[in-house]
Design a protein around this motif. Structure first.
Motif, PDB file in Angstrom:
ATOM      1  N   LEU A   1      -1.758   8.164  -1.155  1.00  0.00           N
ATOM      2  CA  LEU A   1      -2.820   7.579  -0.327  1.00  0.00           C
ATOM      3  C   LEU A   1      -2.420   6.172   0.130  1.00  0.00           C
ATOM      4  CD1 LEU A   1      -5.702   8.370   0.597  1.00  0.00           C
ATOM      5  CD2 LEU A   1      -6.549   6.992  -1.309  1.00  0.00           C
ATOM      6  N   PHE A   2      -1.887   5.388  -0.802  1.00  0.00           N
ATOM      7  CA  PHE A   2      -1.396   4.056  -0.429  1.00  0.00           C
ATOM      8  C   PHE A   2      -0.315   4.178   0.636  1.00  0.00           C
ATOM      9  CE2 PHE A   2       2.125   1.095  -0.807  1.00  0.00           C
ATOM     10  CZ  PHE A   2       1.500  -0.098  -0.465  1.00  0.00           C
ATOM     11  N   PHE A   3       0.589   5.133   0.455  1.00  0.00           N
ATOM     12  CA  PHE A   3       1.684   5.337   1.406  1.00  0.00           C
ATOM     13  C   PHE A   3       1.138   5.629   2.811  1.00  0.00           C
ATOM     14  CE2 PHE A   3       4.305   8.555   3.594  1.00  0.00           C
ATOM     15  CZ  PHE A   3       5.436   7.793   3.864  1.00  0.00           C
ATOM     16  N   ILE A   4       0.090   6.461   2.874  1.00  0.00           N
ATOM     17  CA  ILE A   4      -0.491   6.806   4.179  1.00  0.00           C
ATOM     18  C   ILE A   4      -1.071   5.553   4.855  1.00  0.00           C
ATOM     19  CG2 ILE A   4      -2.343   8.124   5.319  1.00  0.00           C
ATOM     20  CD1 ILE A   4      -1.835  10.305   3.119  1.00  0.00           C
ATOM     21  N   VAL A   5      -1.827   4.763   4.089  1.00  0.00           N
ATOM     22  CA  VAL A   5      -2.394   3.521   4.644  1.00  0.00           C
ATOM     23  C   VAL A   5      -1.261   2.577   5.062  1.00  0.00           C
ATOM     24  CG1 VAL A   5      -3.809   1.493   4.112  1.00  0.00           C
ATOM     25  CG2 VAL A   5      -4.513   3.748   3.303  1.00  0.00           C
ATOM     26  N   HIS A   6      -0.237   2.494   4.214  1.00  0.00           N
ATOM     27  CA  HIS A   6       0.941   1.663   4.471  1.00  0.00           C
ATOM     28  C   HIS A   6       1.576   2.055   5.814  1.00  0.00           C
ATOM     29  CE1 HIS A   6       4.070  -1.003   3.049  1.00  0.00           C
ATOM     30  NE2 HIS A   6       4.992  -0.068   2.929  1.00  0.00           N
ATOM     31  N   MET A   7       1.687   3.362   6.061  1.00  0.00           N
ATOM     32  CA  MET A   7       2.290   3.860   7.301  1.00  0.00           C
ATOM     33  C   MET A   7       1.381   3.584   8.497  1.00  0.00           C
ATOM     34  SD  MET A   7       5.280   4.991   6.695  1.00  0.00           S
ATOM     35  CE  MET A   7       5.312   3.630   5.536  1.00  0.00           C
ATOM     36  N   VAL A   8       0.077   3.773   8.320  1.00  0.00           N
ATOM     37  CA  VAL A   8      -0.872   3.518   9.412  1.00  0.00           C
ATOM     38  C   VAL A   8      -0.811   2.036   9.807  1.00  0.00           C
ATOM     39  CG1 VAL A   8      -3.334   3.403   9.993  1.00  0.00           C
ATOM     40  CG2 VAL A   8      -2.409   5.453   8.892  1.00  0.00           C
TER      41      VAL A   8
ATOM     42  N   MET B   1       1.640   0.010   9.322  1.00  0.00           N
ATOM     43  CA  MET B   1       2.954  -0.255   9.896  1.00  0.00           C
ATOM     44  C   MET B   1       2.937   0.100  11.381  1.00  0.00           C
ATOM     45  SD  MET B   1       5.909   1.651  10.784  1.00  0.00           S
ATOM     46  CE  MET B   1       5.979   3.112   9.782  1.00  0.00           C
ATOM     47  N   VAL B   2       2.342   1.256  11.713  1.00  0.00           N
ATOM     48  CA  VAL B   2       2.304   1.697  13.107  1.00  0.00           C
ATOM     49  C   VAL B   2       1.408   0.764  13.922  1.00  0.00           C
ATOM     50  CG1 VAL B   2       1.504   3.556  14.630  1.00  0.00           C
ATOM     51  CG2 VAL B   2       2.871   4.105  12.607  1.00  0.00           C
ATOM     52  N   LEU B   3       0.265   0.399  13.364  1.00  0.00           N
ATOM     53  CA  LEU B   3      -0.671  -0.469  14.094  1.00  0.00           C
ATOM     54  C   LEU B   3      -0.082  -1.862  14.328  1.00  0.00           C
ATOM     55  CD1 LEU B   3      -4.073   0.439  12.379  1.00  0.00           C
ATOM     56  CD2 LEU B   3      -3.315   1.047  14.681  1.00  0.00           C
ATOM     57  N   ALA B   4       0.672  -2.341  13.331  1.00  0.00           N
ATOM     58  CA  ALA B   4       1.214  -3.704  13.431  1.00  0.00           C
ATOM     59  C   ALA B   4       2.450  -3.758  14.331  1.00  0.00           C
ATOM     60  CB  ALA B   4       1.529  -4.238  12.049  1.00  0.00           C
ATOM     61  N   GLY B   5       2.961  -2.623  14.739  1.00  0.00           N
ATOM     62  CA  GLY B   5       4.172  -2.600  15.569  1.00  0.00           C
ATOM     63  C   GLY B   5       5.309  -1.989  14.805  1.00  0.00           C
TER      64      GLY B   5
ATOM     65  N   ILE C   1       8.330  -0.768  15.383  1.00  0.00           N
ATOM     66  CA  ILE C   1       9.746  -1.136  15.514  1.00  0.00           C
ATOM     67  C   ILE C   1      10.006  -2.462  14.813  1.00  0.00           C
ATOM     68  CG2 ILE C   1      11.555  -1.789  17.166  1.00  0.00           C
ATOM     69  CD1 ILE C   1      10.244   0.329  19.057  1.00  0.00           C
ATOM     70  N   ASN C   2       9.128  -3.418  15.067  1.00  0.00           N
ATOM     71  CA  ASN C   2       9.259  -4.736  14.444  1.00  0.00           C
ATOM     72  C   ASN C   2       9.164  -4.625  12.920  1.00  0.00           C
ATOM     73  OD1 ASN C   2       9.561  -7.512  14.482  1.00  0.00           O
ATOM     74  ND2 ASN C   2       7.368  -7.906  14.719  1.00  0.00           N
ATOM     75  N   GLU C   3       8.210  -3.824  12.447  1.00  0.00           N
ATOM     76  CA  GLU C   3       7.997  -3.695  11.004  1.00  0.00           C
ATOM     77  C   GLU C   3       9.177  -2.993  10.327  1.00  0.00           C
ATOM     78  OE1 GLU C   3       5.503  -4.893   9.127  1.00  0.00           O
ATOM     79  OE2 GLU C   3       4.432  -5.765  10.830  1.00  0.00           O
ATOM     80  N   VAL C   4       9.635  -1.895  10.923  1.00  0.00           N
ATOM     81  CA  VAL C   4      10.752  -1.155  10.316  1.00  0.00           C
ATOM     82  C   VAL C   4      12.021  -2.009  10.359  1.00  0.00           C
ATOM     83  CG1 VAL C   4      12.247   0.863  10.544  1.00  0.00           C
ATOM     84  CG2 VAL C   4       9.777   1.132  10.728  1.00  0.00           C
ATOM     85  N   ARG C   5      12.225  -2.721  11.485  1.00  0.00           N
ATOM     86  CA  ARG C   5      13.406  -3.580  11.553  1.00  0.00           C
ATOM     87  C   ARG C   5      13.351  -4.644  10.456  1.00  0.00           C
ATOM     88  NH1 ARG C   5      13.712  -5.999  16.892  1.00  0.00           N
ATOM     89  NH2 ARG C   5      11.913  -7.135  16.087  1.00  0.00           N
ATOM     90  N   SER C   6      12.167  -5.188  10.225  1.00  0.00           N
ATOM     91  CA  SER C   6      12.098  -6.282   9.253  1.00  0.00           C
ATOM     92  C   SER C   6      12.386  -5.798   7.833  1.00  0.00           C
ATOM     93  CB  SER C   6      10.746  -6.995   9.332  1.00  0.00           C
ATOM     94  OG  SER C   6       9.733  -6.218   8.749  1.00  0.00           O
TER      95      SER C   6
END
Lengths: 256, 296
Positions: B259-266, B268-272, B274-279
């Motif tokens: 559940l945490f992972f799902i929120v974490h992914m949501v 990540m997507v909302l915050a941007g 590409i920027n988040e994964v790159r960081s």
């Protein structure tokens, strides 16, 4: 529109394909002997760390109250050895049964059930944990293995106690298990002849089964006929120290 | 709030690059140790979940208390059966012994290598895919050790490097603003400018709860299932109410991590994304510019 549908379908197919690849990739890794060797390193770490945490003769497995005893002690594995030798033992109510203690001992022993019952008994209410995940609490009465080993005089070269059993688990392969001497002389390690105050039922390992309370169920050998003291496990079965260890790759040390 | 490490590798030329200026300031957000530990942790959790479901499949019932076998009441049970009237094979889940919830095709009964198989969790969720308890256990315990050692290394480093105090424990000012942060999260508004350079208060609390709550509880409930450790550390049984309770909690905590992972992914997507994964891969994060402020 059609084009975009196609790409979407392709993307979907690619996704499913990638998932399938990942799955079969996992299975390929699992089937690789070198991967299994690496994974097995953790079993050695678990064994070493538990031996570090559990003082040699202290650290008793939890014992429970009579009220905790399960109404039915769950039967697993063999529920009756089908061999002729075992049938003959059953026919005379185990009067002709002899427990043999042999191998690296000064005085090999041959003990009848009556002999064993005349020795000081230990009764313990403990939890049996199957490797599958279930647990069942029962009251066991028997002789401490340490007491028998003391009488037999374990030679300095001995490192393991191997249990030879009467149950055939397929292909004429009689059940066998082994433990180290730390567990063998642990005060709660007993050869039990009674369950919940009654003679040990055949389904639970009559006339004698091992209780090694700090390990999982497959170590609790039923229908024990012989205890062999050995210096290494290489010559036993296929060398992994027990029936399930050899047949299905279960860990020899089953403390978790 | 102190800024994160100064960007060591960034040349003055790159810093002045007009492209970066237009997008926003680029900062070195995640240090190497954080990134390494994050990814080791992520892979461990994936393997532990999949091998854990394999282990679950060997006995697909969960109980409460010291013991539990098929004769005891279940907290959760996943089984296959047949409909009496039609003889059709079905898979179902029972929660707290309630009415069966049909889950045919997914839980209890699913397709495995082209055949319908009685499996609590379907083969695409387990490691290995087919029923194989001993392999599942080997994967589970190897990655459990890796997970624990990685976690300990991370905690030790976090204390030593002050990562914990500086980046994770919320400041009093942040805690006072928690109401605003909750509203921002509900409105899916993400911090920009100076605020985006550090974790926000809900993010900090979530990370702390997972890293110092959920993950240690996973390890402790796992250890409680060990007959060896129950002898060495009997307090474990007392804390979790018995081995079978620990097994049930281990399962519940595992899905809490999902559940945490799902929120974490949501997030990540909302915050941007590409920027988040790159960081989290390279360490470099482009600070979203403050809205309403002109850059250049």
């Amino acid at each position: 529109m059609i084009e975009s549908l196609f790409t979407r379908r392709n993307a979907l197919l690619a996704g499913v394909g990638a998932g399938g690849l990942l799955l079969s990739g996992c299975d390929q890794l699992n089937d690789s002997p070198s991967v299994q060797r690496v994974l097995n390193a953790a079993a050695g770490l678990t064994y070493a760390s538990q031996r570090l945490i559990l003082p040699a003769n202290g650290a008793l497995a939890p014992e429970f109250k009579p009220a905790d005893i399960a109404s039915v002690f769950r039967v697993n594995g063999s529920n009756q050895p089908g061999t002729d030798a075992y049938k003959r033992l059953m026919d005379d109510n185990f009067a002709s049964y002899r427990l043999i203690i042999e191998g690296l001992v000064a005085h090999p022993l041959s003990l009848s059930l009556a002999d064993l019952q005349r020795l000081p008994a230990r009764t313990q209410i403990t939890r049996h944990d199957c490797v599958e995940g279930w647990s069942c609490i029962g009251q066991w009465t028997g002789v401490q293995l340490g007491l028998l080993l003391k009488a037999a005089g374990v030679l300095p070269a001995a490192r393991f106690a191997v249990f030879r059993c009467a149950d055939d688990n397929g292909g004429g392969n009689l059940y066998y298990e082994s433990i180290d001497l730390t567990d063998a002389v642990h005060p709660q390690t007993i050869l039990a002849y009674a369950l919940n105050g009654q003679p040990l039922p055949v389904a639970n390992g009559a006339p004698l089964r091992l209780r090694v309370e700090r390990q999982l169920g497959y170590k609790q050998a039923k229908y024990v006929m012989r205890v062999q003291l050995v210096d290494k496990l290489a010559g036993i079965g296929q060398g992994q120290g027990g029936y399930w260890e050899d047949v299905a790759g279960y860990a020899w040390y089953a403390g978790i | 709030m102190a800024a994160l490490d100064p960007p060591q590798g960034l040349s003055p030329a790159a810093r002045r690059s007009p492209k970066i200026k237009a997008k926003g300031e680029k900062i070195y957000r995640h240090r190497l140790v954080v990134r390494l530990c994050h990814w080791i942790n992520a892979w461990c959790l994936l393997v532990l979940l999949m091998s854990g479901l394999q282990i679950f499949n060997a006995h697909s019932e969960l109980y409460w208390g010291k013991q539990g076998t098929e004769i005891n009441p279940t907290v959760i049970a996943i089984h296959a059966g047949r409909v009496r009237a039609t003889g059709a094979r079905v898979g179902f889940v029972k929660v707290l012994g309630g009415k069966p919830i049909l889950t045919t095709g997914f839980l209890g009964l699913s397709t495995s290598h082209g055949h319908l198989a009685n499996r609590a969790w379907p083969n695409w969720m387990t490691l290995p895919s087919g029923q194989d308890l001993s392999s599942g256990r080997r994967w589970h315990f190897f990655f459990a050790w890796l997970f624990v050692l990685n976690g300990l290394a991370y905690v030790a480093w976090s204390l030593f490097s002050k990562h914990l105090g500086r980046d994770l424990i919320p400041t009093l000012a942040q805690l006072r603003q928690i109401g605003r942060s909750i509203i921002d999260h509900i409105l899916l508004k993400h911090p920009t400018g100076e605020e985006a350079k550090s974790y926000n208060v809900l993010q900090r609390l979530a990370y702390l709860a997972v890293m110092f709550g959920l993950l240690p509880l996973m390890v402790l409930t796992g250890m409680t299932m060990s007959p060896g450790l129950d002898a060495g550390v009997p307090g474990l049984l007392w804390v979790f109410g018995g081995r079978q309770s620990a097994r049930t909690l281990h399962f519940i905590f595992a899905w809490s991590i999902v559940l945490f992972f799902i929120v974490h992914m949501v997030e990540m997507v909302l915050a941007g994304p590409i920027n988040e994964v790159r960081s989290i891969l390279t360490g470099w994060f482009v600070v979203p510019p403050d809205k309403g402020h002109k850059h250049d």
